[in-house]
Each structure stands twice: as C-alpha cells, then as structure tokens.
Design an enzyme around this catalytic site. Structure first.
Site, PDB file in Angstrom:
ATOM      1  CG  HIS A 159      -1.907  -0.026  -2.439  1.00 54.37           C
ATOM      2  ND1 HIS A 159      -0.821   0.868  -2.326  1.00 54.37           N
ATOM      3  CD2 HIS A 159      -0.951  -0.557  -3.570  1.00 54.37           C
ATOM      4  CE1 HIS A 159      -0.566   1.981  -3.752  1.00 54.37           C
ATOM      5  NE2 HIS A 159      -0.350   0.384  -3.860  1.00 54.37           N
ATOM      6  CD  GLN A 183      -0.665  10.144  -1.120  1.00 53.43           C
ATOM      7  OE1 GLN A 183      -0.119  10.326   0.039  1.00 53.43           O
ATOM      8  NE2 GLN A 183      -0.874  11.220  -2.479  1.00 53.43           N
ATOM      9  CB  SER A 184       2.550   4.672  -0.749  1.00 55.81           C
ATOM     10  OG  SER A 184       2.907   4.428  -2.265  1.00 55.81           O
ATOM     11  CD1 TRP A 191       9.327   6.601  -2.623  1.00 49.62           C
ATOM     12  CD2 TRP A 191       9.150   4.985  -3.666  1.00 49.62           C
ATOM     13  NE1 TRP A 191      10.346   6.516  -1.865  1.00 49.62           N
ATOM     14  CE2 TRP A 191      10.509   5.381  -2.736  1.00 49.62           C
ATOM     15  CE3 TRP A 191       9.593   3.830  -4.432  1.00 49.62           C
ATOM     16  CZ2 TRP A 191      11.781   4.285  -2.752  1.00 49.62           C
ATOM     17  CZ3 TRP A 191      10.698   3.049  -4.452  1.00 49.62           C
ATOM     18  CH2 TRP A 191      11.913   3.729  -4.150  1.00 49.62           C
ATOM     19  N   GLY A 242       7.171  -0.239  -7.766  1.00 50.28           N
ATOM     20  CA  GLY A 242       7.002  -1.556  -7.782  1.00 50.28           C
ATOM     21  C   GLY A 242       6.680  -2.489  -6.698  1.00 50.28           C
ATOM     22  NE  ARG A 253       2.894  -0.558  -3.318  1.00 48.87           N
ATOM     23  CZ  ARG A 253       3.687  -0.778  -3.957  1.00 48.87           C
ATOM     24  NH1 ARG A 253       4.503  -1.362  -2.258  1.00 48.87           N
ATOM     25  NH2 ARG A 253       3.913  -1.418  -5.007  1.00 48.87           N
ATOM     26  CD  GLU A 259       1.769  -2.039  -8.886  1.00 45.08           C
ATOM     27  OE1 GLU A 259       1.189  -2.861 -10.115  1.00 45.08           O
ATOM     28  OE2 GLU A 259       1.022  -0.917  -8.866  1.00 45.08           O
ATOM     29  NE  ARG A 260       4.923  -2.337 -15.737  1.00 42.71           N
ATOM     30  CZ  ARG A 260       4.238  -1.596 -16.419  1.00 42.71           C
ATOM     31  NH1 ARG A 260       2.983  -1.319 -16.684  1.00 42.71           N
ATOM     32  NH2 ARG A 260       4.810  -1.430 -17.875  1.00 42.71           N
ATOM     33  NE  ARG A 274      -1.811   4.982 -18.182  1.00 43.26           N
ATOM     34  CZ  ARG A 274      -2.642   3.964 -17.027  1.00 43.26           C
ATOM     35  NH1 ARG A 274      -2.018   2.673 -17.016  1.00 43.26           N
ATOM     36  NH2 ARG A 274      -3.651   4.834 -16.813  1.00 43.26           N
ATOM     37  CG  HIS A 319      -0.038  -4.171  -5.195  1.00 42.36           C
ATOM     38  ND1 HIS A 319       0.636  -3.366  -4.416  1.00 42.36           N
ATOM     39  CD2 HIS A 319       0.162  -5.141  -4.803  1.00 42.36           C
ATOM     40  CE1 HIS A 319       1.098  -4.125  -3.910  1.00 42.36           C
ATOM     41  NE2 HIS A 319       0.767  -4.502  -3.392  1.00 42.36           N
TER      42      HIS A 319
END
Length: 200
Positions: free
Chosen positions: A9, A11-12, A14, A22, A58, A84-85, A112, A154
């Site tokens: 997606h 840029q959001s 957040w 998330g 998003r 998304e995760r 990470r 995502h």
C-alpha cells in the site's frame, strides 16, 4: 505466461508519523494516494484479470486508486490472510519512543527477527504461516488458470510471498524491504515457478 503483481500500500498516516500500525485501520496520506496513482500508471499496459487485497483500508484504498488510474474495475477478493503483521501491544506507538522505553536492541529484535513476536503480536514467521497457505490455495490457483493477478497488501504479508517465490532464507528475508506502492511484477509458470521478476 501468467503475471503476478505485488504492491505494498501507499504511505499511510502512521507510516508518516513513524508509528507501529499492524491491524489498525489507518488511511493513506496525500503522498500515499499519489504513490498509488503512480503505481496504476506503471501498470496501465498490463491486462490484469483479478485483484486480491487485505481487510485493511490502506490496502483497499491503494487498490482502488490503482484501478482508477488503469481504467479498470477488477473482481476483488478481500481476505485477512493478507493483513499486515499484527504488532500487538506496539500498535499505535511511535517507533523512536518505543525504543526509548524498551531499548533499541529489544525493539530491533521485535521488528527485524524472523521468529520473535512483539508482546501479544505476530512474528514474520507467524504472518507467513497465515499468508502463504492463502497465497498457495487462492492466488496460485488463479495463476494456474493462466490469470494475471494483482495483490495489493502490506510490507510483511508481501514479504512472506516474496520469500516463498524467491526462495529466500529466513536470514535473507530480514534484509528485504518493499517500498510503498512499488509494483513487483513476476512472470510465473502455471505451476507458480518464477520465470522473471521486475521492479517497476
């Protein structure tokens, strides 16, 4: 030869504020909307037959803007397997302030590592465990029928798919970064093997 197009997606809000997002439904920024439109322009010559997206706004907004730029309205499947995760207790928190609170090293591990989840959240391994069965069953099912497929999801759900397609190790996937609204185009065999890959 069927094509698979993966797009993270745009840029959001957040992303802009450097917060863990998330599963929180956060809209695109104006920059994110422009990124989505540019992705649609880059994909305009492709003959896509079906689209997949997540349950999150998003990704759905990005897909809609891409289709508007392409001048198409694709049949669309939405599924939480592409979400998304889930960042658990970190969702909504500023990343720099979270590092101050828990320590940079701990936050780096949560963000990470492959198999260490944040508190009450998902690791990349857990994200892949829900994304990949859906990808193999549904998305590769369309590829097997010769369809060109667009997936707008995502960073981490798409990383899981790239990990599978590119046969990355769990160490290699940690170095993989997918830019917002940057199309990754695969030519695949009907069996889902990669013939070529291009980043637009």
């Amino acid at each position: 030869m069927p094509k698979l197009v993966l797009v993270r997606h745009g840029q959001s809000l957040w992303n802009l504020e450097d917060r863990f997002t998330g599963w929180v439904d956060v809209p695109l920024t104006e920059q994110g909307r422009e990124e989505a439109r540019r992705a649609g322009q880059k994909l305009a010559t492709l003959d896509l037959q079906v689209a997949y997206t997540s349950d999150l706004l998003r990704a759905q907004m990005t897909l809609q803007l891409i289709m508007e730029e392409m001048g198409v309205q694709l049949p669309t499947i939405r599924d939480g397997a592409l979400n998304e995760r889930h960042y658990g207790d970190l969702q909504g928190l500023n990343k720099a302030r979270t590092a101050e609170k828990y320590g940079k090293e701990q936050v780096h591990i949560w963000r990470r590592s492959y198999d260490i989840p944040p508190p009450n959240g998902e690791s990349l391994e857990m994200t892949a465990a829900r994304t990949l069965p859906f990808f193999e069953r549904c998305i590769l099912g369309d590829i097997a029928q010769g369809k060109n497929v667009l997936v707008v999801a995502h960073g981490n759900s798409n990383r899981s798919i790239v990990m599978s397609l590119d046969k990355l190790t769990k160490e290699q996937v940690l170095e993989l970064n997918l830019g917002t609204a940057v199309p990754v185009v695969y030519d695949l065999t009907p069996e889902g093997e990669v013939v070529s890959k291009e980043i637009l």
